[in-house]
Design an enzyme around this catalytic site. Structure first.
Site, mmCIF file in Angstrom:
data_model
loop_
_atom_site.group_PDB
_atom_site.id
_atom_site.type_symbol
_atom_site.label_atom_id
_atom_site.label_comp_id
_atom_site.label_asym_id
_atom_site.label_seq_id
_atom_site.Cartn_x
_atom_site.Cartn_y
_atom_site.Cartn_z
ATOM 1 N N ASP A 116 -14.038 -8.004 -9.048
ATOM 2 C CA ASP A 116 -14.364 -8.200 -7.627
ATOM 3 C C ASP A 116 -15.672 -8.980 -7.590
ATOM 4 O O ASP A 116 -16.605 -8.676 -8.345
ATOM 5 C CB ASP A 116 -14.507 -6.841 -6.946
ATOM 6 C CG ASP A 116 -14.887 -6.957 -5.479
ATOM 7 O OD1 ASP A 116 -14.009 -6.750 -4.622
ATOM 8 O OD2 ASP A 116 -16.067 -7.245 -5.183
ATOM 9 N N GLU B 24 -1.969 0.453 -8.616
ATOM 10 C CA GLU B 24 -3.387 0.091 -8.514
ATOM 11 C C GLU B 24 -4.179 1.262 -7.951
ATOM 12 O O GLU B 24 -3.724 1.934 -7.022
ATOM 13 C CB GLU B 24 -3.490 -1.125 -7.591
ATOM 14 C CG GLU B 24 -4.890 -1.622 -7.335
ATOM 15 C CD GLU B 24 -4.876 -2.955 -6.585
ATOM 16 O OE1 GLU B 24 -3.885 -3.701 -6.709
ATOM 17 O OE2 GLU B 24 -5.857 -3.226 -5.875
ATOM 18 N N LYS C 90 0.849 -1.192 0.000
ATOM 19 C CA LYS C 90 0.000 0.000 0.000
ATOM 20 C C LYS C 90 0.884 1.240 0.000
ATOM 21 O O LYS C 90 1.908 1.279 0.696
ATOM 22 C CB LYS C 90 -0.892 0.004 1.240
ATOM 23 C CG LYS C 90 -1.821 -1.202 1.311
ATOM 24 C CD LYS C 90 -2.848 -1.180 0.199
ATOM 25 C CE LYS C 90 -3.814 -2.351 0.316
ATOM 26 N NZ LYS C 90 -4.913 -2.244 -0.677
ATOM 27 N N ASP D 296 -0.321 0.008 -4.449
ATOM 28 C CA ASP D 296 -1.768 0.265 -4.443
ATOM 29 C C ASP D 296 -2.035 1.551 -3.675
ATOM 30 O O ASP D 296 -1.739 1.645 -2.487
ATOM 31 C CB ASP D 296 -2.459 -0.927 -3.753
ATOM 32 C CG ASP D 296 -3.971 -0.827 -3.763
ATOM 33 O OD1 ASP D 296 -4.510 0.207 -4.214
ATOM 34 O OD2 ASP D 296 -4.624 -1.783 -3.312
ATOM 35 N N GLU E 141 -11.556 -2.971 -8.169
ATOM 36 C CA GLU E 141 -12.328 -3.365 -6.989
ATOM 37 C C GLU E 141 -13.469 -2.391 -6.716
ATOM 38 O O GLU E 141 -14.455 -2.768 -6.082
ATOM 39 C CB GLU E 141 -11.429 -3.500 -5.754
ATOM 40 C CG GLU E 141 -10.926 -2.195 -5.191
ATOM 41 C CD GLU E 141 -9.905 -2.401 -4.071
ATOM 42 O OE1 GLU E 141 -8.777 -2.812 -4.385
ATOM 43 O OE2 GLU E 141 -10.222 -2.148 -2.905
ATOM 44 N N HIS F 157 -9.401 -8.883 -7.541
ATOM 45 C CA HIS F 157 -9.293 -8.311 -6.206
ATOM 46 C C HIS F 157 -9.845 -9.315 -5.209
ATOM 47 O O HIS F 157 -10.873 -9.936 -5.444
ATOM 48 C CB HIS F 157 -10.109 -7.017 -6.133
ATOM 49 C CG HIS F 157 -10.242 -6.484 -4.729
ATOM 50 N ND1 HIS F 157 -11.446 -6.442 -4.062
ATOM 51 C CD2 HIS F 157 -9.315 -5.995 -3.873
ATOM 52 C CE1 HIS F 157 -11.250 -5.927 -2.860
ATOM 53 N NE2 HIS F 157 -9.977 -5.647 -2.712
#
Lengths: 441, 441
Positions: free
Chosen positions: B323, B273, B219, B247, B300, B350
């Site tokens: 997703d 992402e 992240k 992400d 997602e 995801h």
């Protein structure tokens, strides 16, 4: 302790409009115009009213969303809230858990919009001004401070927004005088609902022109032969100089939209509204390219400013239709008005339903005075439904909206109407099968 | 009377994951992985399970939406429902009043997805097959019949979808054998949550490589200096040959995304992402163009097939992330897999949260057997959270998902877990301030 928000009441109110097929279109054959109605109260006894417009079933979901978000409003100090509704809008839209349910779309986004609009209503009442005037009296800097630019800067920076507003600053006083004297242009959708027969269509078209409208709108997309016949009836009824817009309410895919509209081109349609999914930016751009000079309009289902940004960046629309209840309130609509002004695209607000005319007129009038500075090729949709339920209903004269003068955003529904049409237990519903089933539910 | 759906039970279940900052990212600092959990029962005693994944507050809104839509499922004949879940999907998504609250987005769309997935779970249980196998045994014509093409035909026609599926038909048996023998590649996000300290990050990166993963994810987007440091730690820990995706969870606008990612480029990130709003198709395209060869991934939060269609049309993504719970169920994900196959873009689903791994593995495995026919540059996200609550939890071996063999979609949560974590009255919540406040309402 200083004044704060003491309660947020949310009411499921539904008007059984489907019984007469008022409001019928290709995607909404039987709408019951409804609202998740919001009433803020302060410890000093002041009130702010707002609503999220819906069309019947599912209003209970919208009510649930408003009630969940209301926890972030109750207890807030009123001076701070009303001085900066943008801060509230950011908190409501940005809640790190609730945003999973959007983000920035659907019932949670509209719930944020309803609450933000109720705070603006409260702010305008406290200021003793109708909302359009409250907004038009803010400085360019104050207005820019009310916008969340996070996802917009590739199309509109703070500096560009300031430039738009400063360019309009000089003429504000003169335009306000004009607005008060002459009102703001309206167009009417009353003649064109799909559920009306040919005789009623022709009669209502004629009446619209007599009433001063220069633009009317017809629903299309049910059946092509019917549309051709109805377009012909309408064109003969209004003559060549009145604009006729048509509205497909998302019924088509991109190739269908192009094929169908080519059949109607002979009747000189002014715009095609919602030719396809409101999410389809590139699809709207393709339809626009194929159908020019027929204009493309959309917006009532465009769920946030990021989508409007792309419709403008992609040259996908000729007419941008803001809606007072779809996005996160006055603040996000301010962002959208600034984007439209920068891209030079006229705004023709979506209205109708219940309360949409009352609310959105403030945004269009503010836009005229302080943002775009013009009304050319612009008009607010008008439908003569359900205004009698409002404390400060819209006033129409010679095809124009007259500027509201009562303090607030004109969102207040009369207490007697709320009691009568409360769903499912109000007297207008209690004895119906729908109401009984929902109460049993 | 033939077997029909006798009840739809919907449960608000929340796991207090925020207490340890599992799942923390730039936009979701403290998620409580949750679900609107759905259990269909039939008059013959059969069950179908589904869930809509959420992250805490607001799950009650999602539950309200499922309950409203459930009225369209109760009483339906099971033979018809399970033979054609696509018909139910169309009815749920197309309800002329409820669609005003989307359309095709947000809580009402996810509610439709949860119910449609529960029907697929029921169908797979009745067929005695895991869902991936049920789908992989359908003919190209049957699969195409499960997709709503209304808004997709400018990018994918029925004939093109059939061609994709027919091209993959020959190799189905061999790929099914491979899948059962070797599983499907996974990647792991376990090391990279923002709430973890440097020591934990380095340790978990090393463990991921030892466990067989070839792609890990970090992240980013909290603080640039932190990201540079963490990216350096991760790259040193895994060496040059393991891919590291990053992400941002929508934290940036377009110009910020480009600036920030250029600072991380030295560490060879594999994909970025969610660099910006999931609604911003054109923004993703601009980011991709500026950052190539770093890939762009999203999905997602992409709310329907119309948005995925545009991401593909605009060359905005290199990696498409389906997703299981965001869109209207298996049927809409089938449309998205077909779009991705036609455009030649790899799908990396995801997952994580609660139940997302269990559900989405079926879609990826079906895709491998019957749609795209490959696993190159593809992997399903894997996070080792909360699997112990499932009746048929995912099984991971040497960095790969093993194919589920139990009939159904693997959505069933254990009854004891539902009872324990039911919000706000289950024993895990009842004694907490959050639970007490929610019960007080």
């Amino acid at each position: 302790m200083s004044e704060h928000i003491s309660s947020v009441e949310t009411i499921d109110v539904r008007f059984p409009t489907s019984r007469h097929r008022d409001g019928s279109d290709a995607m909404n054959p039987f709408p019951d115009y409804s609202a998740a109605y919001i009433r803020l109260r302060t410890t000093a006894g002041a009130e702010g009213h707002g609503l999220v417009f819906t069309v019947g079933r599912g209003t209970e979901i919208q009510v649930a969303a408003v009630r969940s978000l209301a926890a972030m409003v109750v207890g807030q100090p009123v001076d701070e809230l009303t001085a900066d509704p943008g801060a509230l809008a950011r908190r409501l839209v940005g809640d790190s858990q609730i945003r999973w349910l959007g983000p920035e779309k659907g019932v949670v986004h509209m719930a944020a919009g309803g609450l933000v609009n109720a705070v603006w209503d409260l702010a305008a009442r406290r200021a003793g001004k109708p909302l359009w005037k409250l907004l038009a009296d803010l400085s360019p800097e104050q207005l820019v401070g009310q916008v969340d630019f996070r996802y917009l800067r590739d199309a509109l920076t703070e500096e560009e927004a300031l430039a738009v507003l400063r360019a309009a600053e000089g003429g504000r006083a003169e335009r306000e005088r004009l607005l008060l004297a002459e009102g703001y242009p309206a167009y009417t959708t009353t003649p064109g609902w799909l559920g009306y027969d040919d005789e009623k269509l022709a009669r209502l078209c004629g009446e619209a022109v007599e009433a001063g409208y220069r633009l009317i709108k017809l629903k299309v997309g049910g059946n092509l032969a019917d549309d051709v016949r109805r377009m012909g009836i309408a064109r003969r009824a209004v003559g060549p100089d009145i604009r006729i817009a048509v509205d497909a309410n998302q019924i088509w895919g991109v190739p269908d939209a192009i094929r169908w509209m080519r059949e109607l081109a002979t009747f000189d349609p002014y715009w095609i509204e919602e030719p396809t999914s409101p999410d389809d930016v590139l699809g709207h751009a393709a339809v626009r390219k194929a159908l020019a000079p027929v204009k493309v309009a959309t917006g009532e289902h465009v769920h946030n400013a990021v989508m409007f940004k792309q419709l403008l960046q992609a040259d996908a629309i000729d007419v941008l239709q803001i809606d007072a209840c779809r996005v996160a309130g006055v603040n996000e609509n301010l962002a959208i008005l600034l984007l439209a002004a920068k891209f030079g695209v006229p705004v023709c607000p979506h209205a109708g339903g219940v309360g949409l005319c009352e609310l959105v007129q403030h945004l269009a009038m503010f836009d005229f005075v302080a943002v775009s500075g013009g009304t050319e090729d612009r008009a607010i949709e008008y439908v003569d439904h359900l205004h009698e339920h409002f404390a400060d209903p819209v006033r129409i004269s010679d095809g124009r909206y007259l500027a509201p003068s009562v303090p607030g955003m004109s969102a207040e529904i009369l207490a007697a109407s709320l009691a009568d049409y409360r769903f499912p237990d109000g007297p207008r519903w209690a004895a119906t099968p729908t109401g009984a089933a929902a109460r049993k539910g």
